[in-house]
Design an enzyme around this catalytic site. Structure first.
Site, mmCIF file in Angstrom:
data_model
loop_
_atom_site.group_PDB
_atom_site.id
_atom_site.type_symbol
_atom_site.label_atom_id
_atom_site.label_comp_id
_atom_site.label_asym_id
_atom_site.label_seq_id
_atom_site.Cartn_x
_atom_site.Cartn_y
_atom_site.Cartn_z
ATOM 1 N N SER A 31 -16.916 -26.230 10.231
ATOM 2 C CA SER A 31 -18.203 -25.641 10.567
ATOM 3 C C SER A 31 -19.280 -26.336 9.761
ATOM 4 O O SER A 31 -19.029 -26.767 8.633
ATOM 5 C CB SER A 31 -18.207 -24.148 10.242
ATOM 6 O OG SER A 31 -19.506 -23.613 10.375
ATOM 7 N N TYR A 44 -17.322 -17.572 3.664
ATOM 8 C CA TYR A 44 -17.122 -18.393 4.859
ATOM 9 C C TYR A 44 -17.373 -19.860 4.534
ATOM 10 O O TYR A 44 -16.571 -20.732 4.873
ATOM 11 C CB TYR A 44 -18.046 -17.919 5.978
ATOM 12 C CG TYR A 44 -17.938 -18.734 7.242
ATOM 13 C CD1 TYR A 44 -16.875 -18.537 8.121
ATOM 14 C CD2 TYR A 44 -18.884 -19.693 7.556
ATOM 15 C CE1 TYR A 44 -16.764 -19.280 9.269
ATOM 16 C CE2 TYR A 44 -18.781 -20.448 8.710
ATOM 17 C CZ TYR A 44 -17.719 -20.232 9.573
ATOM 18 O OH TYR A 44 -17.612 -20.979 10.710
#
Length: 80
Positions: A31, A44
């Protein structure tokens, strides 16, 4: 666990076969959140950053066995 350790465990299992065959390709889904700092995404971002760095290391360590390692880092895209 899902963003990093699941990739780690599965890849460790499949690497044995890839090394024996002297070929293979590993593609991890990272990501952009793992590449850039952002507010409110500490866990995250850390897990995706670990995945991206680990993927680079895999490529360096197992390239001589004919194994490629790449990561895709998607980002939000505005659509209709």
């Amino acid at each position: 666990d899902i963003n990093f350790f699941s990739h780690l465990v599965l890849t460790q299992l499949i690497l044995k076969i890839m090394c024996r065959n002297k070929s293979g390709s590993i593609v991890n889904i990272g990501s952009v959140g793992g590449l850039d700092a952002g507010m409110g995404n500490t866990a995250y971002a850390a897990s995706k950053a670990a995945l991206m760095t680990w993927t680079k290391t895999l490529g360096a360590e197992f390239g001589s066995f004919g194994i490629r390692a790449n990561a895709v880092a998607p980002f939000l895209t505005q659509t209709d």
